[in-house]
Design a protein around this motif. Structure first.
Motif, short mmCIF file in Angstrom:
data_model
loop_
_atom_site.label_atom_id
_atom_site.label_comp_id
_atom_site.label_asym_id
_atom_site.label_seq_id
_atom_site.Cartn_x
_atom_site.Cartn_y
_atom_site.Cartn_z
N PHE A 1 -1.44 -2.79 18.23
CA PHE A 1 -2.25 -3.70 18.62
C PHE A 1 -3.17 -3.94 17.43
O PHE A 1 -3.19 -3.08 16.53
N PHE B 1 -1.86 2.35 16.51
CA PHE B 1 -0.68 3.00 16.14
C PHE B 1 -0.35 4.23 17.09
O PHE B 1 -0.97 4.83 17.31
N MET C 1 -3.12 15.25 10.22
CA MET C 1 -4.35 14.31 9.78
C MET C 1 -3.75 12.91 9.92
O MET C 1 -2.47 12.61 10.10
N GLY C 2 -4.73 12.17 9.70
CA GLY C 2 -4.42 10.47 9.58
C GLY C 2 -3.84 10.14 8.25
O GLY C 2 -4.06 11.18 7.41
N LEU C 3 -3.70 9.06 8.27
CA LEU C 3 -3.06 8.60 6.62
C LEU C 3 -4.08 8.37 5.69
O LEU C 3 -5.21 7.89 6.34
N PHE D 1 4.29 -0.72 8.47
CA PHE D 1 4.80 0.46 7.91
C PHE D 1 6.08 0.91 7.74
O PHE D 1 6.73 0.47 8.59
N PHE E 1 -3.15 6.54 16.65
CA PHE E 1 -4.17 6.53 15.53
C PHE E 1 -4.82 4.94 15.66
O PHE E 1 -4.28 4.13 15.86
N LEU F 1 -5.25 6.39 2.10
CA LEU F 1 -4.59 5.46 0.93
C LEU F 1 -4.60 5.97 -0.43
O LEU F 1 -5.61 6.62 -0.81
N PHE G 1 -7.98 5.63 8.33
CA PHE G 1 -7.56 6.20 9.62
C PHE G 1 -8.31 7.01 10.20
O PHE G 1 -9.01 7.84 9.57
N GLY G 2 -8.36 7.21 11.70
CA GLY G 2 -8.88 8.37 12.22
C GLY G 2 -7.93 9.51 12.17
O GLY G 2 -6.93 9.46 11.84
N GLN G 3 -8.58 10.70 12.91
CA GLN G 3 -7.70 11.71 12.70
C GLN G 3 -6.66 11.74 14.07
O GLN G 3 -5.76 12.91 14.09
N TYR H 1 0.26 5.30 1.29
CA TYR H 1 -0.58 6.26 2.04
C TYR H 1 0.14 7.66 1.94
O TYR H 1 1.58 7.82 1.98
N GLN I 1 2.31 7.09 16.67
CA GLN I 1 3.23 7.98 15.81
C GLN I 1 4.03 8.80 16.59
O GLN I 1 3.54 9.84 17.36
N LYS J 1 -7.86 -2.72 3.13
CA LYS J 1 -7.51 -1.38 3.14
C LYS J 1 -8.00 -0.54 4.28
O LYS J 1 -8.79 -1.05 4.84
N LEU J 2 -6.76 0.17 4.93
CA LEU J 2 -7.08 0.76 6.21
C LEU J 2 -7.64 2.31 6.13
O LEU J 2 -7.07 2.99 5.31
N ASP K 1 -3.93 -10.07 8.94
CA ASP K 1 -3.50 -9.24 7.90
C ASP K 1 -3.09 -8.10 8.63
O ASP K 1 -3.60 -6.63 7.98
N GLU K 2 -2.43 -7.99 9.50
CA GLU K 2 -1.92 -6.80 10.21
C GLU K 2 -0.88 -5.92 9.11
O GLU K 2 -0.28 -6.30 8.61
N GLN K 3 -1.14 -4.50 9.05
CA GLN K 3 -0.09 -3.79 8.21
C GLN K 3 1.01 -3.32 8.98
O GLN K 3 0.81 -2.83 10.11
N ASN L 1 3.37 -0.08 15.44
CA ASN L 1 2.25 -0.90 15.73
C ASN L 1 1.98 -1.36 16.93
O ASN L 1 2.96 -1.62 17.71
N TYR M 1 0.88 -1.17 0.10
CA TYR M 1 -0.20 -0.17 0.03
C TYR M 1 0.87 1.26 0.06
O TYR M 1 1.91 1.28 0.52
N LEU N 1 5.69 5.31 12.54
CA LEU N 1 4.37 4.48 12.97
C LEU N 1 4.75 3.28 13.70
O LEU N 1 5.28 2.42 12.79
N GLN O 1 -6.63 -1.80 13.87
CA GLN O 1 -5.52 -1.51 14.31
C GLN O 1 -5.15 -0.17 15.16
O GLN O 1 -5.74 0.67 14.99
N ASN P 1 -10.47 -5.87 10.44
CA ASN P 1 -9.31 -5.31 10.84
C ASN P 1 -9.62 -4.07 11.59
O ASN P 1 -10.11 -3.30 11.39
#
Lengths: 114, 108
Positions: free
Chosen positions: B47, B35, A41-43, A105, B86, A45, B98-100, A35, B37, B95-96, A101-103, B45, A33, B43, B33, B31
């Motif tokens: 959980f 994170f 902001m968040g990421l 980065f 996050f 895609l 993300f929140g703010q 991003y 940051q 596809k993930l 399916d943990e991503q 991980n 992926y 970023l 997760q 899914n």
């Protein structure tokens, strides 16, 4: 294992220039992926790939192209950079198996377009 | 598409305090997760938790998928816990979204 690596770490471009960002993973993951993260902001895609030779659009694909010629690599291209593309770009990878399916980065590439 | 809301947006605490961060999502997910940051932008991980409860040291997380929320608990905060947290959720094709984020500041 290096995990997910990105090249370069920083880049400054002028408007209209082109460049390619390289992402590599050594976890034998099927999915990869790209991003972008804008300040505060968040990421979001851009594009993703579910396997070698396949790519698909994400939420914000305009102005970018991608290629996945090898399973371990995923390239992000900017053909004609614009100031709106100033951002931090993150690559990620994951397996396809549901429940696992943990991503993961990469460290990010900070791009500034003047 | 799936909407993700995180609260609070900002949290300032003294070292040693406990905190709870919340993530609400608008649809069923397969899914989820959390994170961290860090101040260098990396970023990390924390959980992978589409449902249930997990713990890792001072951190734990719970996802109640049927009620569409997840909670991240941080106990005995340390200054190194500062950064942005996050939540990201996945619906289809892994596809993930993300929140703010929640910006956490731990003061010594």
């Amino acid at each position: 294992n290096a995990g997910v690596t990105q090249t370069p770490k920083f880049r400054v471009l002028k408007t209209g220039q082109s460049m390619t960002l390289l992402c590599a993973q050594d976890m034998n993951h099927e999915y990869m992926y790209w991003y972008r993260q804008d300040p505060g902001m968040g990421l979001r895609l851009i594009h993703y790939s579910v396997g070698e030779g396949t790519t698909a659009k994400g939420e914000v694909p305009d102005g970018y192209n991608v290629s996945r010629l090898k399973k371990q690599n995923f390239l992000l291209g900017l053909e004609s950079a614009a100031p709106s593309q100033t951002s931090v770009y993150f690559c990620a990878s994951s397996t396809y198996r549901k429940g696992a399916d943990e991503q993961f980065f990469g460290p990010g590439t900070r791009l500034t377009v003047l | 598409g799936i909407q993700v809301e995180q609260s609070p947006p900002d949290l300032i605490l003294q070292e040693g305090a406990n905190s709870t961060l919340r993530c609400n999502f608008s649809d069923s997910v397969n899914n989820l997760q959390w994170f961290h940051q860090n101040p260098w932008g990396q970023l990390i991980n924390l959980f992978y938790i589409p449902s249930g409860t997990k713990q890792n040291g001072r951190l734990s997380a719970t996802t109640v998928a049927t009620e569409r929320y997840s909670l991240l608990y941080i106990s005995s905060s340390q200054t190194t816990d500062s950064g942005v947290y996050f939540c990201a959720v996945g619906g289809g094709a892994q596809k993930l979204v993300f929140g703010q984020g929640t910006r956490l500041t731990i003061n010594p």
